[in-house]
Every structure is written in C-alpha cells, then in structure tokens.
Design a protein around this motif. Structure first.
Motif, PDB file in Angstrom:
ATOM      1  N   LYS A  10       0.824  -1.214   0.000  1.00  0.00           N
ATOM      2  CA  LYS A  10       0.000   0.000   0.000  1.00  0.00           C
ATOM      3  C   LYS A  10       0.848   1.249   0.000  1.00  0.00           C
ATOM      4  O   LYS A  10       0.325   2.350  -0.027  1.00  0.00           O
ATOM      5  CB  LYS A  10      -0.911  -0.006   1.232  1.00  0.00           C
ATOM      6  CG  LYS A  10      -1.916  -1.135   1.165  1.00  0.00           C
ATOM      7  CD  LYS A  10      -2.947  -1.017   2.255  1.00  0.00           C
ATOM      8  CE  LYS A  10      -3.958  -2.134   2.172  1.00  0.00           C
ATOM      9  NZ  LYS A  10      -3.935  -2.984   3.354  1.00  0.00           N
ATOM     10  N   ASP A  38      -3.573   9.270 -11.625  1.00  0.00           N
ATOM     11  CA  ASP A  38      -3.369   9.452 -10.185  1.00  0.00           C
ATOM     12  C   ASP A  38      -2.980   8.187  -9.429  1.00  0.00           C
ATOM     13  O   ASP A  38      -3.752   7.634  -8.664  1.00  0.00           O
ATOM     14  CB  ASP A  38      -4.629  10.060  -9.551  1.00  0.00           C
ATOM     15  CG  ASP A  38      -4.389  10.415  -8.084  1.00  0.00           C
ATOM     16  OD1 ASP A  38      -3.220  10.659  -7.732  1.00  0.00           O
ATOM     17  OD2 ASP A  38      -5.352  10.452  -7.311  1.00  0.00           O
ATOM     18  N   GLU A  40      -1.178   7.994  -6.966  1.00  0.00           N
ATOM     19  CA  GLU A  40      -1.037   8.222  -5.525  1.00  0.00           C
ATOM     20  C   GLU A  40      -2.232   7.646  -4.774  1.00  0.00           C
ATOM     21  O   GLU A  40      -2.158   7.399  -3.570  1.00  0.00           O
ATOM     22  CB  GLU A  40      -0.868   9.716  -5.217  1.00  0.00           C
ATOM     23  CG  GLU A  40      -0.060   9.942  -3.931  1.00  0.00           C
ATOM     24  CD  GLU A  40      -0.087  11.361  -3.426  1.00  0.00           C
ATOM     25  OE1 GLU A  40      -0.507  12.265  -4.165  1.00  0.00           O
ATOM     26  OE2 GLU A  40       0.318  11.562  -2.273  1.00  0.00           O
ATOM     27  N   ARG A  41      -3.345   7.408  -5.499  1.00  0.00           N
ATOM     28  CA  ARG A  41      -4.493   6.710  -4.912  1.00  0.00           C
ATOM     29  C   ARG A  41      -4.062   5.425  -4.234  1.00  0.00           C
ATOM     30  O   ARG A  41      -4.606   5.004  -3.228  1.00  0.00           O
ATOM     31  CB  ARG A  41      -5.478   6.315  -6.020  1.00  0.00           C
ATOM     32  CG  ARG A  41      -6.411   7.369  -6.453  1.00  0.00           C
ATOM     33  CD  ARG A  41      -7.296   6.835  -7.551  1.00  0.00           C
ATOM     34  NE  ARG A  41      -6.544   6.521  -8.762  1.00  0.00           N
ATOM     35  CZ  ARG A  41      -6.996   5.730  -9.719  1.00  0.00           C
ATOM     36  NH1 ARG A  41      -8.168   5.162  -9.611  1.00  0.00           N
ATOM     37  NH2 ARG A  41      -6.270   5.498 -10.797  1.00  0.00           N
ATOM     38  N   GLY A  43      -1.121   4.808  -3.037  1.00  0.00           N
ATOM     39  CA  GLY A  43       0.020   5.017  -2.159  1.00  0.00           C
ATOM     40  C   GLY A  43       1.341   5.038  -2.899  1.00  0.00           C
ATOM     41  O   GLY A  43       2.396   5.016  -2.288  1.00  0.00           O
ATOM     42  N   LYS A  45       4.312   6.681  -4.761  1.00  0.00           N
ATOM     43  CA  LYS A  45       4.862   8.030  -4.711  1.00  0.00           C
ATOM     44  C   LYS A  45       6.207   8.011  -5.425  1.00  0.00           C
ATOM     45  O   LYS A  45       6.975   7.065  -5.271  1.00  0.00           O
ATOM     46  CB  LYS A  45       5.037   8.424  -3.245  1.00  0.00           C
ATOM     47  CG  LYS A  45       5.205   9.892  -3.018  1.00  0.00           C
ATOM     48  CD  LYS A  45       5.167  10.198  -1.538  1.00  0.00           C
ATOM     49  CE  LYS A  45       6.563  10.370  -1.008  1.00  0.00           C
ATOM     50  NZ  LYS A  45       6.614  10.852   0.374  1.00  0.00           N
TER      51      LYS A  45
END
Ligand code: SF4
Lengths: 145, 347
Positions: A10, A38, A40-41, A43, A45
């Motif tokens: 995650k 996206d 980053e939805r 997790g 990064k």
C-alpha cells in the motif's frame, strides 16, 4: 519473508531510472502520476533518492555507459526491493535490438520482477505492471492470490 | 507534589504525548495529502496512507553509507523525534494543561524548536553525500531566516501580555492561553495581532520544510537533500518527527492566537470534568486542522518552491518588516490618544 508486511503493497515508493531511453516511456510514467490516472491513490509516490525507494521503474535498453550506474542505483536501494521495466526496449531491446552500444536489455544487468511492454507503454499498462508486482509480493508472503 | 509523583507524571505524560503526537501527526499528514490531491483534481491517497508508509519504512533495511559518520547518522533521527516530542510537553492541548507547563515558557519553546531542525542538519552533514551537505546548509540558512519574524511575533505577544497583565509571567503559555488577546485590545491592536498570526502561518511551512520553503529537501534538484542517504527505520523516524512537528507548530499557533475553549459554551458540562476536556480537545483538533490546512496544504498547493536566496530575503526583509509593523500596531494600541476604539463608539 516476514518483513514484507501488508503495508508494503500500500506504500510503494518509486524511483525512476532512465537508462538511455528515448524519453517516450518516461513521459508515460509522469502521465500515470497526473490527475487522470493518479497512482497516488494506491500510495505510489515518486521519490528523489534510490535510498527511499521500494521499486525501481527503469526505462530504456541500458547503454554501455549507463550499465554501471544502473547496477549502482540498484545496490543503493534498501531491501526488500523490486524492479519494474517499462517499455519494450527495456524488456527486449526493442528498436535498439542488437545495437553495439547496449549492455541490455535490463535483465542482463539487474534482476527484473515485472516487464511492462509497449513502445511507449501506456499509463494503464504501467499501473497493471504495479498490480503484477503486488501479486508477486503477495505470493512471496504466502497469501493466496 | 512529591518528586516521585512528579517523575511519574512526567513519564506517563511523555508516553501519552509521544503516542498522541505521533498518531495526530500522521493523521494530519494524511488529511493534508488528501486535501492537496483534491485541490489538484486528483482522488489522492487514503487517509491512512502515512500509517502504511511508516509501517513499510520500519520493515525495510536501514542502510548506513560507508562514508557516513555512523553514530551521528543514526542518532540524528532519534534526536529529531525526541526533540519534537519534548516540545509537545510544553504546549496546552485544548484545556488539557501541558505536562511540564510550569517549567518552561515561550522562550524555551523557541529554543527547543531549533532542535529537530538542528538534528536534521547534523544528520545531513554526517551522511557523507554532497547532496545532503548542500541540503543541510540550506536548512541552516532557512532556520536563520525564519527565526527573525518568529521572534518578533513572540516578543510582541509577550510585551502585550506584560502590559495588560503585569502580575502574571508574560512569556508563559498558560498566561497567553488564559487571556485571548483578541478581546483585550482596540482596533489597531487587533490588526497588529492578525498580522502576527499571518506571519506565524508563513513561518510554519519553513519550520516543517514544506513547499514553498522546502529548499533543504528539494526533491527535484537535490534528490531529497538532507534525507538523501536515509532509508528504512531512520527515514521512518524522520517521517514521524515531521508529523509531530506539524502538530507542534499547529498547536503553538492555536495556543498563541486561538486559545478559546468550547466547553464554557455548553452550560450542561461542568468545568474540569472529563466531558469538558473531551469537548475542548475535539475543538482543539478542529482548530489544529484549520491551521495546518492554511499553513501547509493551501500554501503548498498554490505556490512553487522558492530559491534559497529568495527564502532568506523574503523572511528577513518583507516578513520581518510586516512583523515589526504588527508589533508597532500592538504597542500603539495602548497609547490612549491613538486608540481607535473610542472613535468608533466602542469602549
Ligand atoms: S519502449 Fe519505445 S517509447 Fe519506451 S523508451 Fe523504449 S524506445 Fe522509447
């Protein structure tokens, strides 16, 4: 593999290496971070230092000049770690197949966990690659997939 | 209170402050990331994301580079987190008085605030990477930069306190929390006080190394700057310290500028009861969230990173000038001739 706790999937932090790609796939990686996809939805990064990274996203066929650097970046990453190759040229050589400037493809230089083909690989395919990496982590943990 | 009792209180209080600070800090980070993403038109990570990040970081290997100074490199994150938690012991949360409340004041807080930053600088210098060294130098310069407006704001508040309530210790947070200044001053003073609140909000992102003042960590040009060589547990400790520092800065602003409590509004709840504490603490969290939202999330969404020279110039010249203006306005407020309130028909 007790260290691979559930939080691992995650919170994948990604370090991006360009080993001599044409930049096509790099743009697609950035596209995966934009509001449309996206990542980053989940997790995921993008981090600036290999020391912080869990996953190396590598594009390009690994030129002779860069193969040492690629190995070094791989060694700098803290265990446990995974490598995802993005783009056909990293998987097989692609357009640069059998070029005299190559040490690659990537799996000649460092161990690879997931291959994402496509020239350039689409953002959906890159996300699919990350999902494959999760499945691999789950198998390593011994969960049923 | 006997010394054993005091010791017991400090130990238990520290434990509660540490766990509470870490949990609230990580939650604040989660809210910040979610709102940041929403403002950019993204879905954003789940609110629990920082907890996953930390659990993951603690599961990873902890690499110490060959040319790092090992013990300093490993000690820095611990000192950083410990420094941040120590700060929590001096700050009131809602109507819950701080554990070490009577033993330190604002001046001590100002000094303690330097410790987490300094620990990061030490960690950067000891990691033996040129990127980290540049980052550490930038962090020091930033600290020198924001210290001036921060000190101006604190001195203005303490001076006003001393003038209005000469019987009480002016620099003690308990005095400041007991007498919200908004109601005690005329129009000029309120304007000055609002200016100082704005200054504190602009100092916060620099204290926390957030955009637009994240030059020490500058991901794009310094590859993580100070943090570049940190991995695994050490990085996780810095991550926790960052969360706790967010709580600390938010709580200081709340304590200085909006120390109002909600429990007196509800007449049904007895003052000093558990219920009153809970209500005040809940209200404190709301205020904290509001401060973090404006000081961190909105700022970092709205603007890009400044260059290090711009950061220092911004803090030293415009912001210090504005802070001094706030201070002067607050001082003027006590000169009866310049008092605006009577002109407006007020008291
Ligand atoms: S796969 Fe194609 S688009 Fe991607 S880097 Fe290689 S050559 Fe470029």
């Amino acid at each position: 593999m007790a260290r691979l706790n559930k939080s691992f999937d995650k919170a994948l932090w990604v370090f991006h290496v360009n080993s001599g790609s044409c930049n096509g796939c790099d743009i697609e990686i950035v596209a995966a971070l934009t509001p449309r996809y996206d990542v980053e939805r989940f997790g995921i990064k993008l981090v600036g230092s290999p020391r912080h990274a869990d996953v190396m996203l590598i594009t390009g066929p690994v030129t002779k000049k860069l193969s040492e650097k690629v190995k070094r970046v791989y060694d700098q990453m803290a265990d446990p770690k995974a490598v995802i190759v993005v783009g056909t040229c990293g998987c097989t050589g692609g357009t640069f197949y059998e070029s005299y400037t190559l040490d690659g493809p990537v799996d000649n230089v460092i161990p690879v966990d997931v291959y994402v083909p496509g020239c350039a690989a689409r953002p959906e395919a890159i996300i699919q690659g990350v999902v494959k990496a999760w499945e691999k982590l789950e198998k390593l943990r011994g969960d049923s997939v | 209170m006997s010394s054993v009792e005091l010791l017991f209180r400090i130990v238990i209080g520290t434990l509660i402050a540490a766990v509470g600070g870490i949990v609230i800090g990580l939650a604040a980070k989660g809210v910040d990331r979610k709102l940041h993403a929403r403002m950019q038109g993204r879905v954003g990570p789940p609110l629990r994301q920082p907890f996953y990040d930390v659990l993951k970081l603690f599961a990873k290997d902890n690499t110490v580079p060959d040319n790092a100074v090992g013990w300093m490199f490993n000690a820095a994150p611990v000192i950083c987190l410990a420094g941040a938690i120590t700060l929590l012991l001096y700050i009131p949360f809602g109507s819950i008085l701080p554990v070490l409340g009577g033993h330190g004041d604002l001046i001590l807080l100002l000094y303690l605030l330097i410790i987490p930053g300094l620990a990061m600088v030490v960690g950067g210098f000891s990691s033996g990477s040129p990127y980290a060294t540049v980052g550490a130098q930038r962090e020091m310069v930033t600290m020198i930069g924001y210290e001036l407006p921060l000190a101006t704001a604190v001195i203005a508040i303490a001076a006003k306190m001393n003038e209005l309530f000469p019987a009480e210790p002016a620099f003690a947070l308990s005095t400041i929390a007991a007498h919200p200044l908004w109601g005690e001053m005329g129009l000029l003073g309120i304007i000055g006080f609002a200016i100082l609140a704005m200054i504190m909000v602009i100092v916060t992102p620099a204290e926390l190394s957030k955009i637009p003042f994240d030059t020490p960590e500058a991901e794009t040009e310094l590859a993580g700057g100070l943090m570049v060589e940190y991995s695994g547990r050490n990085l996780g400790l810095f991550y926790l310290a960052d969360g706790v520092k967010t709580v600390v800065m938010g709580a200081i602003i709340v304590a200085l500028f909006i120390p109002h409590n909600l429990s007196p509004v509800f007449t049904g709840i007895a003052q000093g009861s558990i219920g009153a504490y809970m209500v005040d603490f809940g209200f404190f969290l709301v205020k904290l969230a509001a401060v973090v939202f404006f000081a961190v999330t909105v700022l970092r969404t709205a603007v890009a990173r400044l260059k290090i020279a711009q950061v220092v110039t911004l803090y030293w010249i415009p912001l210090t000038m504005i802070a001094l203006l706030g201070l002067i306005l607050m001082m003027w407020d006590s000169v009866p001739m310049l008092h605006i309130a009577p002109w407006l028909g007020g008291a």
